[in-house]
Design a protein around this motif. Sequence first.
Motif, PDB file in Angstrom:
ATOM      1  N   LEU A  84       0.840  -1.190   0.000  1.00 55.50           N
ATOM      2  CA  LEU A  84       0.000   0.000   0.000  1.00 55.50           C
ATOM      3  C   LEU A  84       0.881   1.247   0.000  1.00 55.50           C
ATOM      4  CD1 LEU A  84      -2.713  -1.110   2.589  1.00 55.50           C
ATOM      5  CD2 LEU A  84      -2.836  -1.217   0.096  1.00 55.50           C
ATOM      6  N   GLU A  85       0.268   2.390  -0.170  1.00 51.81           N
ATOM      7  CA  GLU A  85       1.033   3.633  -0.284  1.00 51.81           C
ATOM      8  C   GLU A  85       1.831   3.899   0.986  1.00 51.81           C
ATOM      9  OE1 GLU A  85       0.329   8.196  -1.950  1.00 51.81           O
ATOM     10  OE2 GLU A  85      -1.374   6.929  -1.411  1.00 51.81           O
ATOM     11  N   THR A 160       1.687 -12.645  -3.926  1.00 49.06           N
ATOM     12  CA  THR A 160       0.317 -13.043  -3.619  1.00 49.06           C
ATOM     13  C   THR A 160      -0.221 -12.315  -2.390  1.00 49.06           C
ATOM     14  OG1 THR A 160       1.152 -14.904  -2.317  1.00 49.06           O
ATOM     15  CG2 THR A 160       0.604 -15.332  -4.619  1.00 49.06           C
ATOM     16  N   ALA A 161      -1.525 -12.209  -2.337  1.00 49.40           N
ATOM     17  CA  ALA A 161      -2.223 -11.616  -1.196  1.00 49.40           C
ATOM     18  C   ALA A 161      -3.546 -12.340  -1.052  1.00 49.40           C
ATOM     19  CB  ALA A 161      -2.447 -10.123  -1.417  1.00 49.40           C
ATOM     20  N   GLY A 166      -7.214  -7.470   3.263  1.00 48.60           N
ATOM     21  CA  GLY A 166      -8.002  -6.266   2.991  1.00 48.60           C
ATOM     22  C   GLY A 166      -7.541  -5.495   1.777  1.00 48.60           C
ATOM     23  N   GLU A 167      -7.173  -4.221   1.982  1.00 45.39           N
ATOM     24  CA  GLU A 167      -6.866  -3.315   0.878  1.00 45.39           C
ATOM     25  C   GLU A 167      -5.720  -3.814   0.002  1.00 45.39           C
ATOM     26  OE1 GLU A 167      -8.447   0.287   0.114  1.00 45.39           O
ATOM     27  OE2 GLU A 167      -9.555  -1.563   0.415  1.00 45.39           O
ATOM     28  N   ARG A 172      -3.943  -5.538  -5.433  1.00 52.25           N
ATOM     29  CA  ARG A 172      -3.415  -6.543  -6.361  1.00 52.25           C
ATOM     30  C   ARG A 172      -4.420  -6.835  -7.469  1.00 52.25           C
ATOM     31  NH1 ARG A 172      -2.924 -12.091  -7.387  1.00 52.25           N
ATOM     32  NH2 ARG A 172      -0.768 -12.789  -7.728  1.00 52.25           N
ATOM     33  N   MET A 173      -5.690  -6.906  -7.102  1.00 56.25           N
ATOM     34  CA  MET A 173      -6.728  -7.167  -8.091  1.00 56.25           C
ATOM     35  C   MET A 173      -6.776  -6.065  -9.143  1.00 56.25           C
ATOM     36  SD  MET A 173     -10.810  -7.700  -7.374  1.00 56.25           S
ATOM     37  CE  MET A 173     -10.512  -9.166  -6.391  1.00 56.25           C
ATOM     38  N   LEU A 174      -6.675  -4.813  -8.707  1.00 53.76           N
ATOM     39  CA  LEU A 174      -6.699  -3.689  -9.654  1.00 53.76           C
ATOM     40  C   LEU A 174      -5.458  -3.698 -10.549  1.00 53.76           C
ATOM     41  CD1 LEU A 174      -7.983  -0.907  -7.238  1.00 53.76           C
ATOM     42  CD2 LEU A 174      -9.252  -1.885  -9.157  1.00 53.76           C
TER      43      LEU A 174
END
Length: 490
Positions: A84-85, A160-161, A166-167, A172-174
């Motif tokens: 994440l950022e 992988t996640a 969560g986010e 990863r999906m995006l």
Amino acid sequence: MFDCHINVEICSTIKAVKYLYKYIYKGHDRVAFNLVSEQSTQQIDEIERFQSARWIAPPEAVWRIFGFIINEVHPAVYSLHLHLENQHQVTFRVYENLTNVMNSDFSAKSMLTEFFATNQVDQNTRKLLYKEFPEFYVWSQQYKMWTIRKKQVVIGRIVTANPFEGERYYLRMLLNHIRGPLSFDYLKTVNGILAPTFREAATMYGLLQRDDSLEECLYEASLYQMPFSLRRLFATILVYCNPTNPRDLWERFEQDMSADFQLVESSSSTVKTETLRSISTIFESMGRNINSFHLIDQNIDFDQDEFLFREIDDELAVPIPEEDLHASTLLNCEQQNAYNSILQKVLSNEAAIFFIVGPGGTGKTFLYKALLATIRTKQLIALATASSGVAASILPGGRTAHSRFKIPLDTNKNLTCSVSKQSGLARLLQKVKLIIWDEAPMSRKESIEALDKMLKDINDSELSFGGKVIVFGGDFRQILPVVPKGTRQQ
């Protein structure tokens, strides 16, 4: 004759040799014996015996003699960072100033952030997915930058996640569907609208399916299941099926899940509170917190003492089978010696570590059940665990060691059990008198070392395993032997 059960294998045809001598779960297995006089000075070469017991087929022997590669990965696979950022890992040397490291532009870079940066200045990369990037660019860890790849076929794979993260999971999906993103906010922007989370952005992109099947499952169960069973099913779905909108499911089936409380409570707010309390208890048993699912607007807080003592109450309530109550009178001599030694340490509150070793069928589980029954009838706490679910299911109140002690599946030298010192499980581990861990040789040493560190911390003790009585059990014949090259034993 031997006062035990012995498994006998008969090799009736030559076709069975490969199976018996190279059984994948137990390694190379052979038993040979001979009779010698007491005056004999014959030396025993264990290494030679082990080597002569190995069965290697001709193709395998030739392949190894010529030194051919046993396994390989082609084409090469790049593992792409996912974070994440402002949450990427930063490495630095011990003598470096931490403030300077945090303020450094170099430390702010990662594979993912430089992927965004490259997309901002190179129009050709705007048509690529993150996982396709390594096919055309190579990552330089020294300079933390992507450079054009000249040759060699490479495949990218995003770390992988799972939905529990969560986010990070939805990020990863995006990344797997959106080409040429320029930033984290770019990924969350859909049709000019900035979504507050990656999950909502994935929903707006249509990457998340509706929960129709989950709704149908709960609806069908609501027709015949009792409210408590429906609440457990609801919690299981939220924990393991990762529905898109848990609150919608809660609002849809709240009345069905609270039907039993509606019969005894007149206030709707009390009914709702008791229903959430029951669901929260189920979540706690699964290692999750009800507030992580945002079923209502505000956080849900209940009496912590209730949860702290529930673990202890559950263990004290484990039923004792009738046959186990008489097991201690049916032990053979060796079992009786082990039983007496272990029980003496438990009742005298002395620290001790035992290992019960023996092949399958020699009565290890029978001994465990006798110990558990005796200790539990005295209203003392004994935990039954095993390395595998099958072995754990045989023991009354048994659970896998990873589940009971919150041991992570990832193994490394810094492995730690995820047990808070203020949790109900910590209270239970402070009260426990005996811990049994069956099939211990099947576990990695890091898992056992993690249990040792955790029990020392929980019990504020420097004694091994926090001063508890630990009984490990298993069969070393079920693990592959390690024989050092060039050494001989006599």
